[in-house]
Design a protein around this motif. Structure first.
Motif, PDB file in Angstrom:
ATOM      1  N   TYR A   6      -6.696  -5.672  -0.461  1.00 20.93           N
ATOM      2  CA  TYR A   6      -5.249  -5.676  -0.632  1.00 20.93           C
ATOM      3  C   TYR A   6      -4.817  -4.333  -1.211  1.00 20.93           C
TER       4      TYR A   6
ATOM      5  N   ALA B  25      -4.173 -11.818  -5.316  1.00 26.80           N
ATOM      6  CA  ALA B  25      -3.491 -10.542  -5.076  1.00 26.80           C
ATOM      7  C   ALA B  25      -2.070 -10.574  -5.636  1.00 26.80           C
TER       8      ALA B  25
ATOM      9  N   LEU C  39     -10.153  -8.636  -3.190  1.00 28.87           N
ATOM     10  CA  LEU C  39      -9.828  -9.840  -3.946  1.00 28.87           C
ATOM     11  C   LEU C  39     -10.105 -11.059  -3.075  1.00 28.87           C
TER      12      LEU C  39
ATOM     13  N   LEU D 213       2.913  -5.452  -1.794  1.00 27.76           N
ATOM     14  CA  LEU D 213       1.564  -5.943  -1.562  1.00 27.76           C
ATOM     15  C   LEU D 213       1.317  -6.016  -0.061  1.00 27.76           C
TER      16      LEU D 213
ATOM     17  N   ASP E 282      -1.784  -6.337   3.188  1.00 29.13           N
ATOM     18  CA  ASP E 282      -3.168  -6.673   3.507  1.00 29.13           C
ATOM     19  C   ASP E 282      -3.821  -5.482   4.204  1.00 29.13           C
TER      20      ASP E 282
ATOM     21  N   THR F 159      -7.893  -2.940  -3.181  1.00 31.80           N
ATOM     22  CA  THR F 159      -8.738  -3.709  -4.085  1.00 31.80           C
ATOM     23  C   THR F 159      -9.229  -4.949  -3.357  1.00 31.80           C
TER      24      THR F 159
END
Length: 83
Positions: free
Chosen positions: A4, A28, A22, A57, A59, A20
Motif C-alpha cells: 500500500y 492500511a 500490510l 491510500l 494499492d 508498505t
C-alpha cells in the motif's frame, strides 16, 4: 501481504514510492490515520490558517482506496454563541 502507498499533500505533494506491505485494507486504513496523527503530532503539518492535510491510500496497481482529509478554516465573521 499486499503493498500500500500513502501519498501526502499539505501544500506540497509527497509521493510514497516505496509503499508498505500490510496484511489487508483495514490495516492500511489504520496506518493512514496513524500517519496523519504522526504528522500533526510532530507539527510537520501546518493547518493554520486555512490549511489542508490529505493522505491518499493507494494499492499496488495505483487504485485509490481512500482519502483522509483534514481541513482547517479560520472564521472571519463574528462567532455565533450557543446558549
Amino acid at each position: 501481504m499486499a503493498r500500500y502507498f500513502f501519498n501526502s499533500d499539505n501544500g506540497e505533494h509527497v509521493e510514497d514510492r516505496d509503499g508498505t506491505e500490510l496484511p489487508d485494507v483495514e490495516t492500511a486504513l489504520a496506518a493512514a490515520q496513524a500517519l496523519a496523527e504522526e504528522l500533526l503530532g510532530q507539527k510537520v503539518v501546518h493547518l493554520w490558517p486555512d490549511g489542508v492535510l490529505r493522505i491518499t491510500l493507494l494499492d499496488e496497481t495505483g487504485l485509490i482506496l481512500a482519502v483522509l482529509e483534514m481541513t482547517a478554516t479560520t472564521v472571519t465573521s463574528p462567532a455565533i454563541h450557543r446558549p
